[in-house]
Enzyme design. Sequence first.
Site, mmCIF file in Angstrom:
data_model
loop_
_atom_site.group_PDB
_atom_site.id
_atom_site.type_symbol
_atom_site.label_atom_id
_atom_site.label_comp_id
_atom_site.label_asym_id
_atom_site.label_seq_id
_atom_site.Cartn_x
_atom_site.Cartn_y
_atom_site.Cartn_z
ATOM 1 N N GLU A 71 2.378 1.595 -3.351
ATOM 2 C CA GLU A 71 1.401 2.126 -4.310
ATOM 3 C C GLU A 71 1.362 3.659 -4.226
ATOM 4 O OE1 GLU A 71 -2.614 3.713 -3.968
ATOM 5 O OE2 GLU A 71 -2.914 1.627 -3.336
ATOM 6 N N HIS A 112 0.827 -1.202 0.000
ATOM 7 C CA HIS A 112 0.000 0.000 0.000
ATOM 8 C C HIS A 112 0.869 1.264 0.000
ATOM 9 C CE1 HIS A 112 -3.368 2.383 2.297
ATOM 10 N NE2 HIS A 112 -3.157 2.850 1.085
ATOM 11 N N GLU A 124 -4.351 7.115 7.022
ATOM 12 C CA GLU A 124 -5.434 6.485 6.268
ATOM 13 C C GLU A 124 -5.857 5.178 6.942
ATOM 14 O OE1 GLU A 124 -4.376 5.635 2.196
ATOM 15 O OE2 GLU A 124 -6.059 4.255 1.993
HETATM 16 ZN ZN ZN Z 1 -3.860 4.734 0.442
#
Ligand code: ZN
Length: 1014
Positions: free
Chosen positions: A113, A110, A211
């Site tokens: 990314e 993640h 997040e």
């Molecule tokens: Zn994210």
Amino acid sequence: MLRSFASLRRRVISGVKLQKARSVVSSHRRGRSALASVGDAVKEEFEVGREVSGFLVKEIQDVPELHLTAIRLEHLATGADYLHIDRNDQNNVFCVGFRTTPRDSTGVPHILEHTVLCGSKKYPCRDPFFKMLNRSLSTFMNALTGSDYTMYPFSTQHPVDFRNLMSVYLDAVFRPNLSEMDFLQEGWRLEHQDIQDKSSPLVFKGVVFNEMKGVFADSQQLFMQKLQNGLFPSHTYGVVSGGDPLSIPQLTWQQLKDFHAYHYHPSNARFYTYGNQPLSHHLEFINDNYLSNYAKINPQTEVPEEPSWSQPLYAHIDCGVDPMASGEAQTSIAVSYKLINITDTFETFILQVLGELMMNGPNAPFYKSLLEPKLGSSFSPSSGFDSHTRNTSFTVGLQGIRSDDIEKIKCVIDETFDKMIKDGFPMERVEAILHNLELGIKHQTSNFGLGLVMALTPLWNLGGDPVNALQINRNITKFRKCIDKNPEFLQEKIAEYFKKNTHKYTLTMSPQLDYEAKAQKAEEALLGEQVSALTNDDHVRIWEQGHILARKQEEEEDPSCLPTLQVSDISRNVSPVLLTDITLSGGVPVQISDQPTNGITYFSAVLDTQDIPDHLRSLVPLFCGVVTRMGAGHLDFRQIDQEMDLFTGGLDACTHLITHPINAAQYEEGILLSSHCLDQNLAKMLDLWTLIFNEVKLDDIQRFSTLVNMIATNQANSLVYSGHRYAMTASSATTSHVAALTECWSGLKYLRQMKALSEAEDLSHTLEQLRELAGLLLSRRRMRVAINAVPNHRDTVLHSFENFLNNLAGNPDGCISHASLPETFTPHTSKTHHVFPFPVNFASKSFPGVPYAHPDSGALRVLARLMFRFLHREIREKGGAYGGGAAASPGGAFSFYSYRDPHSTQTLDTFDAAVEWVLSGGFNERDVAEAKLGVFQSVDAPVSPGSQGRRRFLSHITDELFAEHRRLILDTESQDLVKVARTYLREAVLEGACLIGPHNDKISSDCFWNTITN
Ligand SMILES: [Zn+2]
């Protein structure tokens, strides 16, 4: 963009079904004439065994039911896998994906990314991905992390744009900078709370860190995550690919770079292209610029099958208290079964049908045995069949249950399986589900190519055959044969997959008052551990690093290394939507649009609600939520649901609220009915609507309270991930009458109303009021209709509709006019804090806007988009929020928002700073051009044949008004932006502010703020 990032991430990380069966197979194409030639050109150029730009053609398959040709290729030097879908569709798609199978919960895929999107060799500027949002006419851009893959898809209708974006995407994934500063910004870091103050405490910061804190604070997502971890504990599904906030701070920059080198290699990559652009160009570009630089490796990224258990397992977890759920019943339970390998596509198809049969709609056994007795408020998250992991799974469970009922629910689930094995399913239910599949194949959406790659990726990524999975008709035929041959086929499957299956995982979850405090403590403990291990040198480094990062975020930089479209690439011409206006049945206005709908008739109707008494108005959304689901005439609610499934794609009702495009003093309020069906089922569909209009059964209090509970639960669940939408609706509520009504019909006010109703002892009075509403609304008196169908079917269609309308009560008003704004509402300034125990905030500020056709409407839209640049930097990059921006919906308010934001009032100040940034000329001509491109992504978004003409039907925006509005946007100049920022924002006579989030000392002691606690 924020919303699609957020909602997609939510679905993917959590492993929820991304696409249901019917959307997987929905389709889209433009025009009918070119159909015959689909695939022909590509077949001439490619043949199996031929080599093209370093790729070997391995397979070519026509899929006539989807009007496409699939071509599978392999890159010879690296082994990269390539799937091209040739289809006569302008909305072309590109996607590159990698199998990313982490073995820990540091969130490395993640964070990677995020970080690869921070700059690359050819495009070294900061955040090229976000910058391209404004330099393109893309119809979709995103990056997604699943449990075992990471994918980077986009779509656009513009060939130059396609090439530009493909270049940026490929450079990002294969040649990213992955600088340490990017890792610290996107992943995690220790930093002073206030970077200007050395004495302020060190805290964890980082975009992904924040997040995932938000994700873990959402008990629904927590539940889905833990369920998957528990059912498949042995390999990559046993960890959190998005990152567990308590594990993220173990990740190092070096580990991130290593993970990239190994996983983002062509030998571990899957390329996907879709649409009407030539495949040979794509292959040449990808090979020459990227793949030719690599040699083959053999990445060990496979996910093995989960070893089977000899006996079931149980677990319990805690979660936070949900303020929107009723006090007593907040426990969740789910029972999950490990099923077959995802690569077995036919068994997967069978299980998909079984999943629908068992769970979906009021005729489904689990619906009857679990939802109707009100053992819980709704199915638990993850319920249904899921095919996103190596072994597929089926989950059934409930949320909103009493903890005393856990054992009882387990028994009910077992008994329901037993009953299904004994009784089987009525053949008409199976037919209804197969009908829905067939309708889904014909129903065309505007983003078919994107839906396809989303649906195929889990299977393809795990080594399954994506081309085989497209052969839906073949699966349906094979399935029918199986049940014809063996009437107990489905019963045997249930016995095999569920009754005899010992790989069964039961998870329960209940709220603990101190959950948030405990999570906070755990984070503090981890922080303490890390901070106490720091040397003096580390402290100096952290202090300096914080400043370097802040300076880097401040830097004005030159994005000119990035490719871009120009405003001149946007066509000034509007291709008109050909519409015919007639009246039927003595005066009902009907808009007809001839479209290549692939054998489907689309129906919409607006029923005006301006005349209804005020005390009923707040019940309109609830009315919409139940009116097609209670039964009508001789059909009870189960029977009507069965008829809808068998002959239509569903009958829907929702609220409709729109400001007049020209006159700000007028608006339209009403309900919107919509449905579609295969042409041959039109009479059946209209019969169902006739029954609902004339004989709706609003008297089954049991059924009604089931629906109220389900609606209330859905509303409450939507708050955590649509918090910014609720905040914008609430902050604009005092700026206009229409906005106030929107708050009442779809905002926090509605959410609270539904919560109160779901807790009410007796709903009979409410049901009585809905009957009153039905008597007033369900007639052709104030009704207008829109129909989209193929032209050669028109006479039959009109005849059917004339009959339908003749059978309805009421005499048509003839001409339906907009309502005038009531004098009882005075717009005013307000500041409201809605207190919810979230660890993050959603902030919004709103100002009154202008109607669609107002000369300033174009500039306001460009302004909102322009400000995104400033807000993204301040709120996301510096502030650590998941996102922030501004929106100017024509006819609605101008609103700022932040999403999952660690800050509260500071963000409201940032909104003001954005206005000053514009007034002081902080932007240049290039920024204005980019903002225009950004606006046109939505203005010129592709429209499917079933939706053509909706702009005029729903919003009264004619092609002329649309062309003029486009012109206003295109012609907006810098000074116009300064002017509208001054007029509508800085010098606004009133504004609304809203904060959704935890208790806030600063606000609670401020008398200008109105605090609402739950
Ligand atoms: Zn994210």
